[in-house]
Structure formats: structure tokens, C-alpha cells
Design a protein around this motif. Structure first.
Motif, PDB file in Angstrom:
ATOM      1  N   SER A 171      26.818  26.581  16.136  1.00 13.97           N
ATOM      2  CA  SER A 171      26.413  27.849  15.534  1.00 13.97           C
ATOM      3  C   SER A 171      26.139  28.884  16.616  1.00 13.97           C
ATOM      4  CB  SER A 171      25.163  27.657  14.668  1.00 13.97           C
ATOM      5  OG  SER A 171      25.420  26.780  13.601  1.00 13.97           O
ATOM      6  N   LEU A 172      25.381  28.481  17.650  1.00 12.68           N
ATOM      7  CA  LEU A 172      25.050  29.405  18.739  1.00 12.68           C
ATOM      8  C   LEU A 172      26.292  29.729  19.572  1.00 12.68           C
ATOM      9  CD1 LEU A 172      21.648  27.874  19.933  1.00 12.68           C
ATOM     10  CD2 LEU A 172      21.963  30.080  18.806  1.00 12.68           C
ATOM     11  N   GLY A 173      27.080  28.705  19.905  1.00 14.64           N
ATOM     12  CA  GLY A 173      28.246  28.919  20.750  1.00 14.64           C
ATOM     13  C   GLY A 173      29.289  29.801  20.088  1.00 14.64           C
ATOM     14  N   SER A 174      29.565  29.543  18.795  1.00 17.26           N
ATOM     15  CA  SER A 174      30.581  30.340  18.102  1.00 17.26           C
ATOM     16  C   SER A 174      30.116  31.774  17.921  1.00 17.26           C
ATOM     17  CB  SER A 174      30.913  29.711  16.748  1.00 17.26           C
ATOM     18  OG  SER A 174      29.767  29.653  15.912  1.00 17.26           O
ATOM     19  N   LEU A 175      28.823  31.978  17.700  1.00 18.14           N
ATOM     20  CA  LEU A 175      28.324  33.347  17.555  1.00 18.14           C
ATOM     21  C   LEU A 175      28.338  34.080  18.891  1.00 18.14           C
ATOM     22  CD1 LEU A 175      27.139  35.566  15.829  1.00 18.14           C
ATOM     23  CD2 LEU A 175      24.878  34.587  16.183  1.00 18.14           C
ATOM     24  N   ALA A 176      27.937  33.389  19.968  1.00 20.54           N
ATOM     25  CA  ALA A 176      27.965  34.015  21.303  1.00 20.54           C
ATOM     26  C   ALA A 176      29.382  34.433  21.679  1.00 20.54           C
ATOM     27  CB  ALA A 176      27.401  33.044  22.344  1.00 20.54           C
ATOM     28  N   GLY A 177      30.343  33.543  21.431  1.00 20.73           N
ATOM     29  CA  GLY A 177      31.725  33.868  21.764  1.00 20.73           C
ATOM     30  C   GLY A 177      32.315  34.935  20.857  1.00 20.73           C
TER      31      GLY A 177
ATOM     32  N   ILE B 118      21.568  37.017  10.028  1.00 20.47           N
ATOM     33  CA  ILE B 118      21.687  36.329   8.747  1.00 20.47           C
ATOM     34  C   ILE B 118      22.432  35.005   8.890  1.00 20.47           C
ATOM     35  CG2 ILE B 118      23.802  37.553   8.099  1.00 20.47           C
ATOM     36  CD1 ILE B 118      20.982  36.534   5.701  1.00 20.47           C
ATOM     37  N   ALA B 119      23.443  34.949   9.791  1.00 17.63           N
ATOM     38  CA  ALA B 119      24.273  33.737   9.897  1.00 17.63           C
ATOM     39  C   ALA B 119      23.498  32.564  10.482  1.00 17.63           C
ATOM     40  CB  ALA B 119      25.514  34.029  10.743  1.00 17.63           C
ATOM     41  N   LEU B 120      22.726  32.779  11.542  1.00 14.90           N
ATOM     42  CA  LEU B 120      22.011  31.664  12.177  1.00 14.90           C
ATOM     43  C   LEU B 120      21.038  30.977  11.219  1.00 14.90           C
ATOM     44  CD1 LEU B 120      21.277  32.847  15.843  1.00 14.90           C
ATOM     45  CD2 LEU B 120      22.902  31.122  15.071  1.00 14.90           C
ATOM     46  N   PRO B 121      20.167  31.712  10.520  1.00 11.49           N
ATOM     47  CA  PRO B 121      19.275  31.036   9.558  1.00 11.49           C
ATOM     48  C   PRO B 121      20.034  30.314   8.446  1.00 11.49           C
ATOM     49  CG  PRO B 121      18.479  33.251  10.031  1.00 11.49           C
ATOM     50  CD  PRO B 121      19.842  33.141  10.631  1.00 11.49           C
ATOM     51  N   GLU B 122      21.092  30.931   7.935  1.00 14.48           N
ATOM     52  CA  GLU B 122      21.849  30.317   6.837  1.00 14.48           C
ATOM     53  C   GLU B 122      22.557  29.046   7.298  1.00 14.48           C
ATOM     54  OE1 GLU B 122      22.040  30.965   3.663  1.00 14.48           O
ATOM     55  OE2 GLU B 122      20.677  32.680   3.737  1.00 14.48           O
TER      56      GLU B 122
END
Length: 434
Positions: free
Chosen positions: A141-147, A126-130
Motif C-alpha cells: 500500500s505504501l510502496g504503490s502510493l509512493a511510486g 483516503i486510500a491508505l485507511p481504506e
């Protein structure tokens, strides 16, 4: 055959078996058989039976499949959507705004899942599309979610923490409690970096969203209330000694089933899917643990661990040089094998050195799991990279580059808890005073 030759032969055999694509548990069993055959005249069948049974017939280990099942149930709920809607209004005032949802949302789901991959997939779907729709930097967005999704391994209930506690023969509850403050430390480092990055790169942040009333924020956050109640209930039972880790896991499954029913996602299909997925993952981990237990016993017969510990002692390394060398070794291992395997493959050799150097084994569990977190975002086998690759369509190396600052922040977290070990040990000592 001298010990160096035996060690080289066994290591080469393990690498060869893994390179052929064998399951890690099976490869470990074969190496154990080879070690006993080469070095000792003992009944292999008896050693195999007793070690496999001893490693599996554990009441503590019963928490493992239950925590896995709890995470699988919640993975199939609307939790990610509820988390985004509930957290977003409260984080708009911070520089970086909704990027912090990745951090806080991952920390929240980590507290009920125990899995980094499940945390990554649940928050990310849900976070990436939003975030993309609102114009946030894709790299951040990708880096903070991966970490942030690696928090699923550090914040209890954590599957690697259970595995480590069993392998190191330390209290699961104490290791769980030790993960609280380091988990908050990592979240603070991540959010701090996002704040600094946003202030330095204002052009890459979208304009602020319209202000909302306090009542609206409370109404949105009410969707998170059941999850927060589950988290608080489990952790309170652990901290105040009201239940064992296994009992908390059982209550967690019950709470997860109630949450899934409440959200309307508990169907017979999702129930069976969650149960089968948890059974597959639990069986895989149990096979690895059984193979590691047999290999550990076999290695003891060879005398390699004792000789290696004596050799390291003869080098007269300071405790901090030893811990730095171990960290480097684990970072390299993390590029090659998964986190559970890192733990079970190395504890037999590493733990005697760590204990002799004067480090607390509960503290070392947190130190090791932070290194396992790093393995989740390092190519070529970082599992979070593959999850995000499937979700975003980006190459795993692109995602790894985006996650590099968060990898370095984990290195900083390692340095901080090494310099200040009470960050990990304060809560366990508070709950279990000597």
C-alpha cells in the motif's frame, strides 16, 4: 585562475551555501555574483537586472502559478474520497484489486494537479485507511502510493515540465503532450508489477469483495464525472491547439473552483488557503528560476559550460553512454536536492551536450522528469517519503524500502523510452507535424 579552479571554487561555494541552509534561489544568486566577479569585467547590476527580468517576464511562465493554484484548490475538495468510491468497483477483478486504485487514482489526480506531493496527500488520505481496513499489505500500500504519486510530475499539467520548458526554451505544449504516453507506460508498469506480486503472494491479498451490479458501478463512477470532464477539456484544448498552456491553466483554475463549489468545499477559508499556498510555492520556484538564470548568464562569462561540453565531446562517448552517465548523475543529485533545483541547476551545462549527442530536447524533458520522479522516493530528501511518513506514522526509510520496486520500474521506464523515443515524441509530432 584556470577554468578547473574556477569551477571547483564555484561548486564548493554552492555546496557550502546549501549546507548552511540557505534558500536555493539566494545561493544561486550569490554563486552568480562570485562567477561574474572572478571571471569577467562586466556590470553585474545590468546582467542581474536583464537576466532576472528575462527569466520572469514570460507569458509561458504565467501557466506555472495557475496550475499550482488549480492543484491547491482540488487538494482541498472531496476528490480523494470520490476517486476511491468511483474507481474501486471497477478494479476488483484485477489481481491486487484495490491496490490499483493508488495507480489509477494517482494518474487521474496527476492530470489536474501537476504536483507529486499533492497527488500523494490527496490519494493517500483516503486510500491508505481504506486499504488498511480491508487487510491489504501495508508495504505494498505504501510502496504503490509512493511510486504512483510521482505521476503528478510526469502527466501534464506538470510543474517540473513547465520549469524545464522555460529553462530549455522549448514549447510547453509539446513537452506536455510528450508526457502522455510515458505516463501511461509508467502506470502500466506499476499495475503490471502489482498483478505479478499479487499472483506470487496470494496470502497477502484479502479475499475478493462481493460482486456489484453494472448499474451500481456506474452510479459510483458518476462522482468522478466532473473531474473527468475537466481533464478531457484541458487536454483536448492542448492537443487540438484550441488554447495555449497558459490559457488552459486559467480555464483549469475556473473548473477547479466550480468543482470545489459543487463538492461543497469552496469556502472563503479554503479559497484564501489555496491562494496563499499557491503564491508561496510559486514565489519559491520563481526565485529559484531567477537565481538560475543569473547563474547561467554568469557561467557563460566564465566559459565553463563551453569548456565542459568540449571536454565531454573529446571523450567521444556514444550517445547512450552519455545518457546513462547523465542518468546516474541525476539519481545521485536526487538524493541531495529537490527536483526543480535539479532541473534549473544543470540545464545550462547538460542541454548543449544532449543536443550535440543528437537527442531531442522535448524527449530529454520527459527523460529528466522521470529522473525527478525517482528523486521523490529516494532518501534522504524524497519529498513523497516525508508526506507518507506524516500520514502513516512509519519511518521514511521503511517507506523508501517499500517504494524500491517502483523506483526500479522507473529505471525500466527510462530504458524503454530511451530505446523507443517515439513513445514520448509520437503525440507532439502528431499535434505539431513538421
Amino acid at each position: 585562475m584556470n577554468l578547473v579552479a574556477v569551477a571547483a571554487l564555484l561548486l564548493g561555494l554552492l555546496v557550502f551555501l546549501l549546507a548552511l541552509g540557505n534558500w536555493i534561489g539566494i545561493a544561486l544568486l550569490i554563486v552568480g555574483f562570485a562567477a561574474v566577479t572572478i571571471s569577467a569585467s562586466v556590470p553585474i547590476g545590468s546582467v542581474l537586472a536583464t537576466t532576472v527580468w528575462a527569466s520572469s517576464a514570460s507569458w509561458t511562465l504565467a501557466a506555472l502559478p495557475l496550475f499550482i493554484w488549480m492543484g491547491e484548490i482540488l487538494f482541498r475538495t472531496r476528490l480523494s474520497e470520490q476517486m476511491f468510491l468511483g474507481l474501486a468497483p471497477w478494479l476488483n477483478w484485477l489481481p491486487g484489486r484495490l491496490l490499483h486504485v493508488n495507480v489509477v487514482g494517482s494518474g487521474l489526480f496527476a492530470a489536474v494537479s501537476g504536483s507529486s506531493a499533492a497527488t500523494c496527500a490527496t490519494v493517500g488520505k483516503i486510500a491508505l485507511p481504506e486499504l488498511g481496513k480491508r487487510g491489504y499489505s501495508e508495504q505494498m500500500s505504501l510502496g504503490s502510493l509512493a511510486g504512483s504519486s510521482t505521476l503528478g510530475l510526469l502527466i501534464p499539467p506538470s510543474i517540473p515540465l513547465v520549469v524545464y520548458a522555460v529553462a530549455a526554451n522549448v514549447s510547453v505544449i509539446q513537452v506536455f503532450l510528450a508526457g502522455f504516453l510515458p505516463g501511461l507506460l509508467v502506470m502500466a508498469l506499476y499495475s503490471g508489477y502489482i498483478v505479478v506480486w499479487s499472483l506470487l503472494n496470494p496470502a497477502n491479498s484479502p479475499p475478493p469483495e462481493p460482486r456489484t451490479s453494472f448499474v451500481f458501478k456506474l452510479r459510483q463512477s458518476s462522482k468522478l464525472l466532473p473531474v473527468l470532464i475537466l481533464v478531457v477539456a484541458i487536454f483536448s484544448a492542448l492537443i487540438f491547439g484550441l488554447a495555449t498552456a497558459t490559457e488552459c491553466a486559467a480555464w483549469g483554475v475556473t473548473g477547479a473552483l466550480i468543482l470545489a463549489w459543487w463538492s461543497g468545499t469552496l469556502t472563503w477559508k479554503t479559497f484564501v488557503e489555496s491562494l496563499m499556498s499557491a503564491a508561496r510555492l510559486s514565489a519559491t520556484i520563481m526565485l529559484i528560476l531567477a537565481g538560475a538564470a543569473f547563474t547561467t548568464a554568469a557561467m557563460a562569462y566564465t566559459g565553463i559550460p563551453a569548456a565542459l561540453a568540449a571536454w565531454v565531446e573529446s571523450l567521444h562517448l556514444s550517445p547512450y553512454v552519455l545518457i546513462a552517465a547523465l542518468a546516474l548523475m541525476y539519481i545521485i543529485l536526487g538524493c541531495l536536492i529537490d527536483g526543480i533545483s535539479m532541473i534549473v541547476l544543470t540545464t545550462v551545462v547538460v542541454l548543449p551536450m544532449v543536443k550535440q549527442a543528437g537527442f531531442d530536447l522535448v524527449w530529454f524533458g520527459i527523460f529528466l522528469v522521470i529522473l525527478v520522479e525517482m528523486a521523490q522516493i529516494t532518501p534522504p530528501v524524497g519529498f513523497n517519503l516525508f508526506v507518507l511518513q506524516n500520514m502513516s506514522g512509519r519511518d521514511s526509510l521503511v517507506i523508501a524500502k517499500a517504494a524500491t520496486p517502483f523506483f526500479l520500474l522507473l529505471v525500466a521506464a527510462l530504458a524503454i523510452i530511451t530505446a523507443f523515443p517515439d513513445i514520448a515524441l509520437y503525440v507532439p509530432r502528431l499535434a505539431f507535424p513538421e
